[in-house]
Enzyme design. Structure first.
Site, PDB file in Angstrom:
ATOM      1  N   LYS A  94       0.812  -1.225   0.000  1.00 58.31           N
ATOM      2  CA  LYS A  94       0.000   0.000   0.000  1.00 58.31           C
ATOM      3  C   LYS A  94       0.840   1.267   0.000  1.00 58.31           C
ATOM      4  O   LYS A  94       0.388   2.321  -0.437  1.00 58.31           O
ATOM      5  CB  LYS A  94      -0.902   0.022   1.245  1.00 58.31           C
ATOM      6  N   GLU A 118      -3.960  -4.193  -7.183  1.00 56.39           N
ATOM      7  CA  GLU A 118      -5.280  -4.657  -6.742  1.00 56.39           C
ATOM      8  C   GLU A 118      -5.251  -5.281  -5.350  1.00 56.39           C
ATOM      9  O   GLU A 118      -6.192  -5.129  -4.564  1.00 56.39           O
ATOM     10  CB  GLU A 118      -5.844  -5.666  -7.758  1.00 56.39           C
ATOM     11  N   GLY A 174      -2.583 -16.840  12.654  1.00 59.13           N
ATOM     12  CA  GLY A 174      -1.727 -16.223  11.630  1.00 59.13           C
ATOM     13  C   GLY A 174      -2.292 -14.957  11.016  1.00 59.13           C
ATOM     14  O   GLY A 174      -1.814 -14.494   9.989  1.00 59.13           O
ATOM     15  N   GLU A 177      -0.036  -9.808  13.485  1.00 54.25           N
ATOM     16  CA  GLU A 177       1.426  -9.807  13.621  1.00 54.25           C
ATOM     17  C   GLU A 177       1.796  -9.948  15.093  1.00 54.25           C
ATOM     18  O   GLU A 177       0.966  -9.706  15.970  1.00 54.25           O
ATOM     19  CB  GLU A 177       1.981  -8.459  13.135  1.00 54.25           C
ATOM     20  N   LYS A 192      -5.406   2.031   3.955  1.00 50.92           N
ATOM     21  CA  LYS A 192      -6.316   1.559   2.898  1.00 50.92           C
ATOM     22  C   LYS A 192      -7.300   2.662   2.496  1.00 50.92           C
ATOM     23  O   LYS A 192      -7.591   2.847   1.316  1.00 50.92           O
ATOM     24  CB  LYS A 192      -7.062   0.307   3.367  1.00 50.92           C
TER      25      LYS A 192
HETATM   26  N1  LIG Z   1      -0.528 -11.149   3.816  1.00 49.90           N
HETATM   27  C1  LIG Z   1      -1.603 -10.710   3.151  1.00 49.90           C
HETATM   28  O1  LIG Z   1      -2.596 -11.419   2.995  1.00 49.90           O
HETATM   29  C2  LIG Z   1      -1.592  -9.341   2.509  1.00 49.90           C
HETATM   30  C3  LIG Z   1      -2.782  -8.813   2.008  1.00 49.90           C
HETATM   31  C4  LIG Z   1      -2.768  -7.582   1.327  1.00 49.90           C
HETATM   32  C5  LIG Z   1      -1.572  -6.891   1.218  1.00 49.90           C
HETATM   33  N2  LIG Z   1      -0.426  -7.400   1.780  1.00 49.90           N
HETATM   34  C6  LIG Z   1       0.815  -6.645   1.644  1.00 49.90           C
HETATM   35  O2  LIG Z   1       1.768  -7.460   0.947  1.00 49.90           O
HETATM   36  C7  LIG Z   1       3.080  -7.189   1.435  1.00 49.90           C
HETATM   37  C8  LIG Z   1       3.703  -8.488   1.901  1.00 49.90           C
HETATM   38  O3  LIG Z   1       2.927  -9.048   2.926  1.00 49.90           O
HETATM   39  P1  LIG Z   1       3.471 -10.243   3.830  1.00 49.90           P
HETATM   40  O4  LIG Z   1       2.385 -10.574   4.779  1.00 49.90           O
HETATM   41  O5  LIG Z   1       4.022 -11.309   2.953  1.00 49.90           O
HETATM   42  O6  LIG Z   1       4.655  -9.473   4.564  1.00 49.90           O
HETATM   43  P2  LIG Z   1       5.908 -10.045   5.327  1.00 49.90           P
HETATM   44  O7  LIG Z   1       5.536 -11.314   6.015  1.00 49.90           O
HETATM   45  O8  LIG Z   1       6.459  -8.903   6.093  1.00 49.90           O
HETATM   46  O9  LIG Z   1       6.910 -10.471   4.157  1.00 49.90           O
HETATM   47  C9  LIG Z   1       7.544  -9.517   3.388  1.00 49.90           C
HETATM   48  C10 LIG Z   1       8.576 -10.144   2.454  1.00 49.90           C
HETATM   49  O10 LIG Z   1       9.346  -9.092   1.900  1.00 49.90           O
HETATM   50  C11 LIG Z   1      10.732  -9.293   2.169  1.00 49.90           C
HETATM   51  N3  LIG Z   1      11.278  -7.974   2.498  1.00 49.90           N
HETATM   52  C12 LIG Z   1      10.889  -7.157   3.503  1.00 49.90           C
HETATM   53  N4  LIG Z   1      11.609  -6.018   3.468  1.00 49.90           N
HETATM   54  C13 LIG Z   1      12.447  -6.132   2.419  1.00 49.90           C
HETATM   55  C14 LIG Z   1      13.442  -5.285   1.860  1.00 49.90           C
HETATM   56  N5  LIG Z   1      13.732  -4.106   2.410  1.00 49.90           N
HETATM   57  N6  LIG Z   1      14.106  -5.702   0.760  1.00 49.90           N
HETATM   58  C15 LIG Z   1      13.844  -6.910   0.222  1.00 49.90           C
HETATM   59  N7  LIG Z   1      12.925  -7.760   0.708  1.00 49.90           N
HETATM   60  C16 LIG Z   1      12.238  -7.375   1.793  1.00 49.90           C
HETATM   61  C17 LIG Z   1      10.792 -10.278   3.327  1.00 49.90           C
HETATM   62  O11 LIG Z   1      11.888 -11.166   3.255  1.00 49.90           O
HETATM   63  P3  LIG Z   1      13.286 -10.854   4.002  1.00 49.90           P
HETATM   64  O12 LIG Z   1      12.956 -10.758   5.442  1.00 49.90           O
HETATM   65  O13 LIG Z   1      14.168 -11.997   3.626  1.00 49.90           O
HETATM   66  O14 LIG Z   1      13.737  -9.588   3.414  1.00 49.90           O
HETATM   67  C18 LIG Z   1       9.524 -11.122   3.110  1.00 49.90           C
HETATM   68  O15 LIG Z   1       9.790 -12.158   2.181  1.00 49.90           O
HETATM   69  C19 LIG Z   1       2.938  -6.138   2.547  1.00 49.90           C
HETATM   70  O16 LIG Z   1       3.177  -4.869   2.008  1.00 49.90           O
HETATM   71  C20 LIG Z   1       1.472  -6.297   2.969  1.00 49.90           C
HETATM   72  O17 LIG Z   1       0.955  -5.102   3.505  1.00 49.90           O
HETATM   73  C21 LIG Z   1      -0.417  -8.611   2.399  1.00 49.90           C
END
Ligand SMILES: NC(=O)c1ccc[n+]([C@@H]2O[C@H](COP(=O)([O-])OP(=O)(O)OC[C@H]3O[C@@H](n4cnc5c(N)ncnc54)[C@H](OP(=O)(O)O)[C@@H]3O)[C@@H](O)[C@H]2O)c1
Length: 308
Positions: A94, A118, A174, A177, A192
């Site tokens: 976002k 999206e 899950g 956080e 959002k």
């Molecule tokens: N989970 C959902 O259902 C959902 C729904 C809508 C939107 N989103 C959005 O999608 C994004 C990811 O969500 P998530 O739940 O998967 O988040 P997450 O658990 O924090 O995972 C983020 C990923 O990005 C990598 N990362 C973080 N900072 C980084 C950096 N500076 N450089 C390179 N890689 C980096 C992390 O791996 P490393 O630690 O190895 O870097 C990890 O693989 C977020 O922005 C979230 O708001 C998620």
């Protein structure tokens, strides 16, 4: 994808832990869920996003780094680099929309590429793309439940748990956080709302321009009594166009009986748009999962490559 004659190969993966892995011939990925193993991939020579995109010969970037509320980084730099290297940029982050929508959309247009997002609001449900099917429609405002964690916590409190127990449950399944402040204090919902106002109402709004109150001030007793009275508490997100701009807020509200938002429980979310032609247009997303978010990115991918 085969039916649509879309062929693909994954030529790069990057994260802080993995580094910048690239192979233009295609990387083979282990099937199933779980953390990727750094050793399973060729040594990475790239040390920054631009070199990595070049090494991977990327046509499309899927950006899914964690949200940085204050700056939108590093996601903005990643998307900018992709568009500058003539790749489509698809993100679930976002921060890119809230902090750099104008710049990144203009860049995408100048490069004849797509900047699509999206999944940023309501996961894979069509929220932004919905308005592509509603040309010339004027959005007056919206109202909805856009944060799962707080909705799960409120549902648990209604069923007899304390705030802490309900939060622990949300963490165990899950949804929440380890540090739930971002959700509980209404920040996720506020971001959002900002994204929706910026993109769909075409109005610039800073996060500070949205009134924000989380659910931490509600006692379990208040939540249960409101439910028993038929007016359950929900963390309601709203925005309304005004002559001089927009008013927007995220705050716990007692939802009146019969209001569609009253029945949105657990991880589900919903939004009700008010437009000039369709006075009320609502979308409810029931029990999404991470696959739903991934689907939003896949749908963006299909849209991008089908259009070019
Ligand atoms: N989970 C959902 O259902 C959902 C729904 C809508 C939107 N989103 C959005 O999608 C994004 C990811 O969500 P998530 O739940 O998967 O988040 P997450 O658990 O924090 O995972 C983020 C990923 O990005 C990598 N990362 C973080 N900072 C980084 C950096 N500076 N450089 C390179 N890689 C980096 C992390 O791996 P490393 O630690 O190895 O870097 C990890 O693989 C977020 O922005 C979230 O708001 C998620």
């Amino acid at each position: 994808l085969r039916d649509r004659q879309i062929a693909y190969r994954i030529t790069g993966i990057a994260s802080r832990r993995l580094g910048w892995i690239a192979d233009p011939k295609g990387l083979s990925l282990p099937r199933g869920a779980g953390a990727l193993d750094r050793e399973a991939f060729p040594a990475s020579r790239a040390s920054n996003v631009r070199d990595w995109l070049r090494a991977a010969q990327a046509d499309v970037l899927f950006e899914a780094t964690s949200l940085n509320l204050d700056s939108g980084q590093p996601a903005i730099d990643h998307v900018r680099a992709a568009l500058e290297s003539a790749a489509h940029a698809i993100t679930a982050n976002k921060g890119t929309v809230v902090h750099a929508y104008q710049e990144l959309s203009a860049l995408a247009a100048s490069q004849n590429r797509c900047f699509l997002f999206e999944s940023t609001v309501m996961d894979g449900a069509p929220i932004f793309s919905l308005f592509d099917s509603l040309p010339a429609l004027h959005l007056r405002g919206f109202r909805g439940i856009l944060n799962s964690t707080t909705n799960v916590i409120l549902s648990g409190m209604e069923q007899g748990l304390s705030f802490e127990q309900s939060l622990k449950h949300a963490q165990d399944i899950g949804i929440a956080e380890t540090d739930p402040t971002h959700d509980v204090e209404g920040w996720d919902a506020t971001v959002k709302v900002a994204a929706l106002v910026i993109v769909l109402m075409d109005l610039a709004i800073p996060l500070s321009g949205i009134e924000r109150k989380g659910i931490s001030g509600l006692s379990a007793e208040q939540v249960r009594r409101a439910r028993a009275e038929g007016t359950p508490y929900k963390l309601v997100c709203r925005a309304q166009r005004r002559e001089d701009g927009v008013t927007a807020a995220v705050r716990p509200e007692k939802v009146p009986p019969g209001d569609p938002l009253a029945s949105v429980s657990g991880t589900s979310s919903a939004i009700h748009f008010e437009t000039d032609i369709l006075p009320g247009l609502a979308i409810t997303e029931i029990n999404p999962s991470v696959e739903t978010t991934a689907y939003g990115m896949l749908a963006d991918f299909i849209r991008a490559v089908s259009a070019h």
